[in-house]
Design a protein around this motif. Structure first.
Motif, PDB file in Angstrom:
ATOM      1  N   ALA A  81       0.843  -1.197   0.000  1.00 45.35           N
ATOM      2  CA  ALA A  81       0.000   0.000   0.000  1.00 45.35           C
ATOM      3  C   ALA A  81       0.874   1.241   0.000  1.00 45.35           C
ATOM      4  N   THR A  82       2.009   1.161  -0.674  1.00 41.33           N
ATOM      5  CA  THR A  82       2.924   2.293  -0.751  1.00 41.33           C
ATOM      6  C   THR A  82       2.419   3.316  -1.766  1.00 41.33           C
ATOM      7  N   ALA A  86       8.280   2.909  -6.829  1.00 39.09           N
ATOM      8  CA  ALA A  86       8.416   1.791  -7.754  1.00 39.09           C
ATOM      9  C   ALA A  86       9.388   0.722  -7.258  1.00 39.09           C
ATOM     10  N   GLN A  87      10.478   1.117  -6.627  1.00 44.65           N
ATOM     11  CA  GLN A  87      11.483   0.139  -6.226  1.00 44.65           C
ATOM     12  C   GLN A  87      10.969  -0.792  -5.141  1.00 44.65           C
ATOM     13  N   ILE A  88      10.319  -0.242  -4.119  1.00 46.89           N
ATOM     14  CA  ILE A  88       9.809  -1.108  -3.054  1.00 46.89           C
ATOM     15  C   ILE A  88       8.700  -1.994  -3.581  1.00 46.89           C
ATOM     16  N   ARG A 136       3.462  10.978 -15.249  1.00 47.68           N
ATOM     17  CA  ARG A 136       2.821   9.669 -15.335  1.00 47.68           C
ATOM     18  C   ARG A 136       3.407   8.696 -14.309  1.00 47.68           C
ATOM     19  N   ARG A 137       2.582   7.796 -13.815  1.00 52.13           N
ATOM     20  CA  ARG A 137       3.042   6.792 -12.857  1.00 52.13           C
ATOM     21  C   ARG A 137       4.034   5.814 -13.501  1.00 52.13           C
ATOM     22  N   PRO A 138       4.986   5.324 -12.708  1.00 53.35           N
ATOM     23  CA  PRO A 138       5.904   4.309 -13.241  1.00 53.35           C
ATOM     24  C   PRO A 138       5.186   2.970 -13.426  1.00 53.35           C
ATOM     25  N   ASN A 177      10.447  -4.797  -5.369  1.00 58.65           N
ATOM     26  CA  ASN A 177      11.043  -5.690  -4.372  1.00 58.65           C
ATOM     27  C   ASN A 177       9.990  -6.543  -3.683  1.00 58.65           C
ATOM     28  N   ALA A 178       8.828  -5.937  -3.416  1.00 61.37           N
ATOM     29  CA  ALA A 178       7.774  -6.654  -2.710  1.00 61.37           C
ATOM     30  C   ALA A 178       7.264  -7.832  -3.524  1.00 61.37           C
ATOM     31  N   VAL A 179       7.041  -7.613  -4.820  1.00 61.31           N
ATOM     32  CA  VAL A 179       6.561  -8.703  -5.675  1.00 61.31           C
ATOM     33  C   VAL A 179       7.584  -9.834  -5.722  1.00 61.31           C
ATOM     34  N   ALA A 180       8.854  -9.472  -5.901  1.00 58.77           N
ATOM     35  CA  ALA A 180       9.896 -10.493  -6.005  1.00 58.77           C
ATOM     36  C   ALA A 180      10.105 -11.220  -4.675  1.00 58.77           C
ATOM     37  N   ALA A 181      10.132 -10.463  -3.578  1.00 60.43           N
ATOM     38  CA  ALA A 181      10.365 -11.078  -2.273  1.00 60.43           C
ATOM     39  C   ALA A 181       9.217 -11.985  -1.860  1.00 60.43           C
TER      40      ALA A 181
END
Length: 254
Positions: free
Chosen positions: A80-81, A86-88, A227-229, A91-95
């Protein structure tokens, strides 16, 4: 992972937070009996703390987050960031995949062009800088972390608004420290008072700061929207209510 049809009380959820939606969701989940930890990046000196356990600071990338999920027996991650974190989010999807933990993303809807607005959508902060004409007087609402690209623009006047003001901003900038929600009346008064000719904003979405779009539209002030990443694919909901429902469904049915 098989969640089964067990009681959801005490199930461990990690919310990657920092947004209004994250705080609201944490409160609802704590009330429902989940064991909720909200992670805050610690970039704001005066954050609004949610209910439940709060963890401050980063995880150390994808590997660190995956290890945290495993060692703390987290059963679900809610990203819910901020839409521009974009980086977190990556990371969240991969982790979550590494740790074999379910993940849902709570992403507020993006703003759409108001009827009658002078609306220019750009792909990056640098594109927004290049879109500003010489002599513009700009209301800049991109947050303190993305001010760097604008600092070299000496032929433009800036009125920069953010929650917390960093050190080292140019002395000829007008800087406003403020936290939403903002009203249409207040935003209109601000733009008129400072003679604003252009508004620059990220497409963060959300109602708390949307009044600036309506004010700029009424005053015929061009709106430059970053625009959003692009984010990695994930199960996504667009409201706190839908997030709560999705979490209950996943735990209930697997």
């Amino acid at each position: 992972m098989n969640w089964g049809n067990r009681d959801t009380t005490g199930r461990r959820i990690l919310i990657l937070g920092g947004t209004t939606e994250a705080r609201e969701l944490a409160g609802l989940l704590v009330k429902a009996g989940y064991a909720v930890t909200t992670s805050l990046a610690g970039r704001t000196d005066t954050p609004r703390f949610p209910e439940g356990v709060v963890r401050m600071g980063g995880f150390g990338g994808r590997e660190g987050l995956a290890e945290y999920l495993k060692s703390n027996r987290i059963e679900m991650v809610v990203d819910a960031t901020h839409p521009f974190a974009a980086q977190i989010s990556a990371n969240a999807v991969a982790a979550a995949a590494d740790a074999k933990v379910r993940l849902i993303r709570l992403e507020r809807p993006a703003w759409k062009k108001p009827e009658g607005a002078i609306w220019l959508e750009v792909g990056s902060t640098l594109d927004a800088v290049h879109a500003l004409p010489r002599g513009a007087r700009v209301l800049l609402t991109v947050g303190r972390q993305d001010l760097g690209q604008f600092l070299a623009q000496t032929n433009v006047e800036f009125v920069a608004r953010m929650i917390e003001v960093p050190a080292g901003l140019p002395t000829d900038w007008t800087v406003i420290a403020a936290r939403g929600p903002f009203t249409l009346e207040g935003e209109t008064e601000l733009m008129e008072e400072h003679g604003i000719t252009h508004l620059v904003t990220k497409n963060s979405g959300g109602a708390q700061v949307a009044a600036k779009l309506a004010a700029a539209t009424q005053l015929s002030i061009p709106i430059i929207v970053i625009r959003r990443p692009r984010l990695p694919r994930a199960e996504t909901v667009d409201s706190v209510a839908w997030a709560q429902e999705a979490i209950a469904r996943i735990f209930r049915t697997g």
